[in-house]
Scaffold this motif. Structure first.
Motif, short mmCIF file in Angstrom:
data_model
loop_
_atom_site.label_atom_id
_atom_site.label_comp_id
_atom_site.label_asym_id
_atom_site.label_seq_id
_atom_site.Cartn_x
_atom_site.Cartn_y
_atom_site.Cartn_z
N ALA A 1 0.88 -1.08 0.13
CA ALA A 1 0.11 -0.01 0.00
C ALA A 1 0.99 1.14 -0.03
N PRO A 2 1.22 1.55 -1.23
CA PRO A 2 2.39 2.91 -1.26
C PRO A 2 1.85 4.18 -0.83
N ARG A 3 0.55 4.47 -0.49
CA ARG A 3 0.18 5.76 -0.15
C ARG A 3 -0.30 5.44 1.37
N ALA A 4 0.57 6.54 2.16
CA ALA A 4 0.29 6.52 3.87
C ALA A 4 -1.15 6.77 3.82
N VAL A 5 -2.10 7.36 2.88
CA VAL A 5 -3.67 7.34 3.30
C VAL A 5 -4.18 6.15 3.20
N THR A 6 -3.82 5.30 2.37
CA THR A 6 -4.33 4.12 2.20
C THR A 6 -3.87 3.13 3.28
N ARG A 7 -2.70 3.15 3.65
CA ARG A 7 -2.30 2.28 4.88
C ARG A 7 -3.13 2.85 6.13
N ASN A 8 -3.34 4.16 6.35
CA ASN A 8 -4.01 4.43 7.63
C ASN A 8 -5.56 4.10 7.23
N THR A 9 -6.15 4.07 6.29
CA THR A 9 -7.27 3.87 6.25
C THR A 9 -7.61 2.13 6.33
N VAL A 10 -6.62 1.20 5.91
CA VAL A 10 -6.55 -0.06 6.18
C VAL A 10 -6.49 -0.42 7.65
N LYS A 11 -5.75 0.36 8.47
CA LYS A 11 -5.57 0.24 10.04
C LYS A 11 -6.63 0.67 10.35
N ARG A 12 -7.35 1.98 9.82
CA ARG A 12 -8.49 2.54 10.64
C ARG A 12 -9.89 1.36 10.42
N VAL A 13 -9.78 1.01 9.38
CA VAL A 13 -11.32 0.21 9.20
C VAL A 13 -10.95 -1.17 10.10
N THR A 14 -9.85 -1.81 10.04
CA THR A 14 -9.65 -2.96 10.63
C THR A 14 -9.83 -2.90 12.21
N ARG A 15 -9.31 -1.72 12.86
CA ARG A 15 -9.51 -1.53 14.09
C ARG A 15 -10.79 -1.18 14.61
N GLU A 16 -11.59 -0.43 13.74
CA GLU A 16 -12.97 -0.43 14.21
C GLU A 16 -13.87 -1.67 13.83
N LEU A 17 -13.75 -2.40 12.95
CA LEU A 17 -14.39 -3.68 12.74
C LEU A 17 -13.94 -4.54 14.02
N PHE A 18 -12.63 -4.59 14.27
CA PHE A 18 -12.09 -5.46 15.53
C PHE A 18 -12.81 -4.96 16.86
N ARG A 19 -13.08 -3.67 17.12
CA ARG A 19 -13.81 -2.89 18.29
C ARG A 19 -15.10 -3.48 17.98
N LEU A 20 -15.97 -3.61 17.05
CA LEU A 20 -17.26 -3.84 17.16
C LEU A 20 -17.69 -5.47 16.99
N THR A 21 -16.67 -6.32 16.94
CA THR A 21 -16.53 -7.78 16.81
C THR A 21 -16.41 -8.37 18.11
N PRO A 22 -17.38 -8.95 18.96
CA PRO A 22 -16.91 -9.73 19.79
C PRO A 22 -16.05 -10.93 19.79
N LEU A 23 -14.72 -11.30 20.13
CA LEU A 23 -13.98 -12.27 19.88
C LEU A 23 -13.52 -12.84 21.32
#
Length: 91
Positions: A22-44
Motif C-alpha cells: 500500500a504505497p500511499r500513507a492514506v491507504t495504509r491508514n485507511t486499512v488500519k482504521r477500518v480494521t481497528r473499527e471492525l475489531f472493536r465492534l466484533t466480540p472475539l
C-alpha cells in the motif's frame, strides 16, 4: 490473519500494512482504521490477532482511497473475524 490464544480476558489486535503493498500513507491508514473499527465492534474470544496485507491494494497512479477499497476490506475482515468466532464456539 494470524491468531493465537492469550491468557488475558480480552482480545488484542496488531495491523501490518506494508508500504510495498500500500504505497500511499492514506491507504495504509485507511486499512488500519477500518480494521481497528471492525475489531472493536466484533466480540472475539481472548486471542491475539495480527492482520497483515498479502496483496497490493492500490497503486500510486490511482486514487488514494475509494469506497470500493473500503467495501472490499470490510467484507474480507468480516469473514476473517467471523471464522475466529466460529472456531472459538461463539455464534
Amino acid at each position: 490473519m494470524y491468531t493465537r490464544r492469550n491468557t488475558l480476558p480480552h482480545a488484542r489486535l496488531g495491523v501490518v500494512a506494508a508500504k510495498r503493498l500500500a504505497p500511499r500513507a492514506v491507504t495504509r491508514n485507511t486499512v488500519k482504521r477500518v480494521t481497528r473499527e471492525l475489531f472493536r465492534l466484533t466480540p472475539l474470544p481472548p486471542i491475539d490477532c495480527i492482520v497483515r496485507l498479502s496483496k497490493p491494494v492500490n497503486t500510486k497512479a490511482g486514487p488514494a482511497t475509494t469506497a470500493r477499497l473500503k467495501r472490499e476490506l470490510l467484507s474480507e475482515l468480516k469473514q476473517l473475524f467471523a471464522s475466529q468466532r466460529l472456531a472459538a464456539g461463539k455464534p
